[in-house]
Scaffold this active site. Sequence first.
Site, PDB file in Angstrom:
ATOM      1  N   ASP A   1      55.687  37.195 -36.994  1.00  0.00           N
ATOM      2  CA  ASP A   1      54.846  38.263 -37.765  1.00  0.00           C
ATOM      3  C   ASP A   1      55.470  37.893 -39.062  1.00  0.00           C
ATOM      4  O   ASP A   1      56.427  38.280 -39.352  1.00  0.00           O
ATOM      5  CB  ASP A   1      54.852  39.469 -37.133  1.00  0.00           C
ATOM      6  CG  ASP A   1      53.916  40.420 -37.892  1.00  0.00           C
ATOM      7  OD1 ASP A   1      53.454  40.114 -38.826  1.00  0.00           O
ATOM      8  OD2 ASP A   1      54.013  41.551 -37.293  1.00  0.00           O
TER       9      ASP A   1
ATOM     10  N   TRP B   1      57.435  47.228 -35.485  1.00  0.00           N
ATOM     11  CA  TRP B   1      56.261  48.106 -36.003  1.00  0.00           C
ATOM     12  C   TRP B   1      55.555  48.688 -34.694  1.00  0.00           C
ATOM     13  O   TRP B   1      55.313  48.035 -33.498  1.00  0.00           O
ATOM     14  CB  TRP B   1      55.590  47.050 -36.625  1.00  0.00           C
ATOM     15  CG  TRP B   1      54.107  47.421 -37.109  1.00  0.00           C
ATOM     16  CD1 TRP B   1      53.948  48.478 -38.062  1.00  0.00           C
ATOM     17  CD2 TRP B   1      52.966  46.927 -37.317  1.00  0.00           C
ATOM     18  NE1 TRP B   1      52.683  48.792 -38.527  1.00  0.00           N
ATOM     19  CE2 TRP B   1      52.107  47.762 -37.967  1.00  0.00           C
ATOM     20  CE3 TRP B   1      52.549  45.784 -36.465  1.00  0.00           C
ATOM     21  CZ2 TRP B   1      50.870  47.229 -38.151  1.00  0.00           C
ATOM     22  CZ3 TRP B   1      51.268  45.320 -36.940  1.00  0.00           C
ATOM     23  CH2 TRP B   1      50.293  46.149 -37.514  1.00  0.00           C
TER      24      TRP B   1
ATOM     25  N   LYS C   1      50.841  42.960 -48.558  1.00  0.00           N
ATOM     26  CA  LYS C   1      51.988  43.295 -49.181  1.00  0.00           C
ATOM     27  C   LYS C   1      51.962  42.421 -50.656  1.00  0.00           C
ATOM     28  O   LYS C   1      52.395  42.789 -51.619  1.00  0.00           O
ATOM     29  CB  LYS C   1      53.257  43.309 -48.547  1.00  0.00           C
ATOM     30  CG  LYS C   1      53.161  44.069 -47.227  1.00  0.00           C
ATOM     31  CD  LYS C   1      53.011  45.687 -47.620  1.00  0.00           C
ATOM     32  CE  LYS C   1      53.179  46.687 -46.089  1.00  0.00           C
ATOM     33  NZ  LYS C   1      52.282  45.997 -45.068  1.00  0.00           N
TER      34      LYS C   1
END
Length: 405
Positions: free
Chosen positions: A215, A134, A251
């Site tokens: 993560d 990311w 999310k």
Amino acid sequence: MDSVFASIVQAPEDPILGVTAAYNKDPSPNKLNLGVGAYRTEEGKPLVLNVVRKAEQLLVNDQSRVKEYLPILGLAEFNKLSAKLILGDDSPAIQENRVATAQCLSGTGSLRVGAEFLAKHYHQRTIYIPQPSWGNHVKVFTMAGLSVKNYRYYDPTTRGLNFQGLLEDLGAAPAGAIVLLHACAHNPTGVDPTVEQWEQIRQSMRSKGLLPFFDSAYQGFASGSLDVDAQPVRTFVADGGECFIAQSYAKNMGLYGERVGALSIVCKAADVASRVESQLKLVIRPMYSNPPIHGASIAMTILKNSDMYNEWKIELKAMADRIISMRKQLFDALSAKGTPGNWSHIIKQIGMFTFTGLNSDQVAFMTKEYHIYMTSDGRISMAGLSSKTVPHLADAIHAAVTRCC
């Protein structure tokens, strides 16, 4: 009189957020934004989960609720439920009080707090992140004072995992180095290790005393199962070793703008966890003092109520299933067109994003000719697709591959 800031240069657009900025300026009625990392419905609209609306209504109707500051570490019950969500109901680490958890500002804030803590209290200042990762990871860790290095992860020839390169690079890392691991649905590639490969990664890392920093941005959002998506983390915790876990509810609960997250640090012993918790407060206090109350209250309400929790799991699976369906539809459309190349990676990859394998010239061609927006590395958000827009994307990919570089 000149401004004292006259010498400041114009900063470049964020490579991810800049995609949306360019999309918004495009007047074309056929434009398509596949850069945004947020779920969209079949109609292309943002989604607020029904269970989230119910939780909010309960909070609004509760006249006893006030807007006082939270403690530095946030809502205690939210923290307990978050640790339980990622580690499992029967986690020995939780039962033995070996987990220090802080409510943080979604996944990014959780990573930053963890990174600041490590920079201050850990003997190694180097963190290894996958190549690619990311885009914000490098900035978050660098700004916190850590040195960032890469380990091989994605293999562009197979559009899968470079497992051998990964093991070699972790094997060559200095003892005690920190290693960032995507818990599931690797961003941006959508490529995850298998269960067997995760076990090899765990053994390799533990043998060298490497510190895992997970993560977890997509728990339940990738496969549709909260437990399946948490399994890599639970495997590392089950061996009794220490690890860091950054969680996001952006999310899986659709709480993007509420900035709901948690950092959990699994320690060897309860007394260590207690001391770690005390030092976490000293990291957070001068940074943002304490976290916001509303979003965490929504998540806590859902997590602690069995009926709402089950309703959330159903809605979560529906989101995951729609993304999986988009993968199948895009793969089928490209196959039907006979688009050159092997596109099986689209259905093999998992989660919100697909690493298409398109190069930057092909991406620019698709933006110019078809008004389709994505990051220049060819990453597309499958959640931004719908049954109506799949043919348009398939046409653009086919043209880019056959007519462009």
